[in-house]
Design a protein around this motif. Sequence first.
Motif, PDB file in Angstrom:
ATOM      1  N   UNK A 170      68.274  17.665  44.502  1.00 47.19           N
ATOM      2  CA  UNK A 170      66.902  17.155  44.519  1.00 47.19           C
ATOM      3  C   UNK A 170      66.582  16.224  43.354  1.00 47.19           C
ATOM      4  N   UNK A 171      67.357  16.295  42.276  1.00 49.35           N
ATOM      5  CA  UNK A 171      66.972  15.483  41.128  1.00 49.35           C
ATOM      6  C   UNK A 171      68.128  15.106  40.226  1.00 49.35           C
ATOM      7  N   UNK A 172      67.871  14.119  39.369  1.00 47.57           N
ATOM      8  CA  UNK A 172      68.837  13.650  38.384  1.00 47.57           C
ATOM      9  C   UNK A 172      68.294  13.904  36.981  1.00 47.57           C
ATOM     10  N   UNK A 173      69.198  14.173  36.052  1.00 52.89           N
ATOM     11  CA  UNK A 173      68.880  14.182  34.626  1.00 52.89           C
ATOM     12  C   UNK A 173      69.563  12.966  34.002  1.00 52.89           C
ATOM     13  N   UNK A 174      68.758  11.979  33.657  1.00 50.31           N
ATOM     14  CA  UNK A 174      69.290  10.738  33.091  1.00 50.31           C
ATOM     15  C   UNK A 174      69.051  10.737  31.589  1.00 50.31           C
ATOM     16  N   UNK A 175      70.133  10.596  30.821  1.00 54.02           N
ATOM     17  CA  UNK A 175      70.042  10.456  29.376  1.00 54.02           C
ATOM     18  C   UNK A 175      70.385   9.008  29.031  1.00 54.02           C
TER      19      UNK A 175
ATOM     20  N   UNK B 251      61.830  15.195  45.133  1.00 55.32           N
ATOM     21  CA  UNK B 251      63.027  14.540  44.605  1.00 55.32           C
ATOM     22  C   UNK B 251      62.614  13.600  43.479  1.00 55.32           C
ATOM     23  N   UNK B 252      63.523  13.367  42.546  1.00 58.02           N
ATOM     24  CA  UNK B 252      63.164  12.468  41.456  1.00 58.02           C
ATOM     25  C   UNK B 252      64.136  12.506  40.306  1.00 58.02           C
ATOM     26  N   UNK B 253      63.658  11.968  39.161  1.00 57.57           N
ATOM     27  CA  UNK B 253      64.497  11.793  37.980  1.00 57.57           C
ATOM     28  C   UNK B 253      63.753  12.304  36.749  1.00 57.57           C
ATOM     29  N   UNK B 254      64.451  13.060  35.926  1.00 59.15           N
ATOM     30  CA  UNK B 254      64.008  13.345  34.560  1.00 59.15           C
ATOM     31  C   UNK B 254      64.790  12.407  33.651  1.00 59.15           C
ATOM     32  N   UNK B 255      64.087  11.541  32.935  1.00 60.97           N
ATOM     33  CA  UNK B 255      64.737  10.568  32.065  1.00 60.97           C
ATOM     34  C   UNK B 255      64.432  10.916  30.611  1.00 60.97           C
TER      35      UNK B 255
ATOM     36  N   UNK C 158      71.384  16.916  38.529  1.00 60.47           N
ATOM     37  CA  UNK C 158      72.630  16.154  38.485  1.00 60.47           C
ATOM     38  C   UNK C 158      72.602  15.210  37.290  1.00 60.47           C
ATOM     39  N   UNK C 159      73.549  15.343  36.340  1.00 65.18           N
ATOM     40  CA  UNK C 159      73.476  14.569  35.097  1.00 65.18           C
ATOM     41  C   UNK C 159      74.131  13.197  35.216  1.00 65.18           C
ATOM     42  N   UNK C 160      73.554  12.227  34.530  1.00 65.25           N
ATOM     43  CA  UNK C 160      74.151  10.898  34.493  1.00 65.25           C
ATOM     44  C   UNK C 160      73.630  10.132  33.276  1.00 65.25           C
ATOM     45  N   UNK C 161      74.461   9.185  32.820  1.00 61.59           N
ATOM     46  CA  UNK C 161      74.019   8.240  31.794  1.00 61.59           C
ATOM     47  C   UNK C 161      74.063   6.807  32.338  1.00 61.59           C
ATOM     48  N   UNK C 162      74.255   6.678  33.655  1.00 67.38           N
ATOM     49  CA  UNK C 162      74.395   5.363  34.298  1.00 67.38           C
ATOM     50  C   UNK C 162      73.010   4.820  34.643  1.00 67.38           C
ATOM     51  N   UNK C 163      72.566   3.826  33.913  1.00 65.29           N
ATOM     52  CA  UNK C 163      71.231   3.275  34.078  1.00 65.29           C
ATOM     53  C   UNK C 163      71.027   2.673  35.467  1.00 65.29           C
TER      54      UNK C 163
ATOM     55  N   UNK D 163      68.422   2.382  40.805  1.00 65.87           N
ATOM     56  CA  UNK D 163      68.571   2.240  42.258  1.00 65.87           C
ATOM     57  C   UNK D 163      67.981   3.456  42.979  1.00 65.87           C
ATOM     58  N   UNK D 164      68.209   4.638  42.447  1.00 69.00           N
ATOM     59  CA  UNK D 164      67.669   5.858  43.064  1.00 69.00           C
ATOM     60  C   UNK D 164      66.145   5.846  43.044  1.00 69.00           C
TER      61      UNK D 164
END
Length: 522
Positions: A315-320, A475-479, A502-507, A512-513
């Motif tokens: 449901x979501x991404x963790x963007x650092x 659904x969404x992103x925690x940045x 779901x973790x990512x560092x890809x800007x 895009x999401x």
Amino acid sequence: MDGGYPPEDDTLPINLGPTSELGRQVARLHEWAAETDSGDRDDLVPGVPGRAWAQVSVSGRECLESRCPALERCFAQRARDQAAGARIVVTNHAVLGVQATSHDMIGEHQVLIVDEAHELVQRITSSATHELTVLSVDRASRNARRVGIATEQLDRAARSLDSALGEARIGRVRGELPDAVADALELVRQSARQVLTGLGKTDAGAELQGHAKVATASVTEVFDVCEELLETSGSHVIWFAPRDGDYGSNVAERIVAAPLNVAATIHDKLLADRASIMTSATLALGGNFEAISRHLGVDDAVTLDAGSPFAYERQGMLYVASHLPRPGQGGIGDEALDELAALIEAAGGRTLGLFSSHKAAVTAAEAIRERLDVPVLYQLDDQLPTLMKEFAADPRACLFGSTALWQGIDVPGATSSLVVIDRIPFPRPDDPITQARTELVEEKGGNGFMAISATHAALLLAQGAGRLIRSASDRGVVAVLDPRLATQRYGGFLARSMPPLWPTTDREVVLAALRRLDAEAQ
């Protein structure tokens, strides 16, 4: 409020209407008192400063109990009566704070269930924190004079305290109190004891009973705080502080004492001899319950991670934003503002911004208003319930703020597809309680930073990130605009404390999401 007690500030023209900010706050309290069913300070949103609340409230020590002419209308007495006749009492953390540190508000009970238990340590610490000011000594003296007690010695002691505070430096007291302050406190303590002796011998008539009770309570408070400040034996952290809220001042007007550890208080006053359950979505920090159990004094607790109904990984991404520079002191940097604007533009607004300070939140709000054509609401622009309604009603709106927004905000759906956290919310490095508790852990051979600062940050990060997924369809992103979450060793502990997004560092993947989510929402 009926005029039966002397006002805390004799210069305040309550009956003439509000003529200052303090007066306006007191007038608001009078209006609220006519409509509230509880009289509970926690139910007043937004709240008021302590000075305003003191104008319309009395302490437990000042209570006239059965002799009070307002007993039938008393909110506190009504709550006690309801609790006495109830099988189940539902209350808040504020009452637990009173229960643990001063007065029995709840009565005998066999079971205690605490929701949002991650907040309990801070609440009990606040309830057990006391302060002394020249104003409080003068007020106690004035109250005693109203019932005919001589207070010349207490007045002289107050002047000594005023002089000693004028030479004190703002900040934490390490080791012994300065001699001038210690001598002044001893004078105040002895003088207060003398006044209390006189009050004990006073036979106040019916018309002065309220004044005598107030005088005894205020002088006792002064005496007890002096005792605490002079005889802490290392159990408290003490610091000199400016007037409440006057953060730019270098003049010490308050001596504050807070307990170093409240685990024993929680255990002995709230949990001992009864079954207890503590629950919260953010009790497991770093993947286990060790940190919170230590702070709550429940090392022998049975723990259970009940999981979640949400599929966080899907449901979501963790963007650092690991490419950003490390945050500096005093606000939010230009690179972080650029990143914030890009994320919000991709999301089409729909953003809850959680900032480590109001300064950073204001800077971000002004910058986004200039750069993007999306509504930006700021926490202090209006009452929070009003802002929440506006935020939920306009899916393209952004809501920025500080402490109050990190917990308790519940806006499911596409309105908050993006939750932005500007930096890891470590406590201020100059906070006296944080400093003292960190040093205490290190003296015992532990890692003070991880036990205190990292645990504090983990709790807030878990709460803040939890604002994103509020239903099974969200659904969404925690940045997180702080690269330390990805680059520092403690980052793993903090990340494990957050929902398992779901973790990512890809800007580019994140942008895009967010664009896809915005298109679907439209």
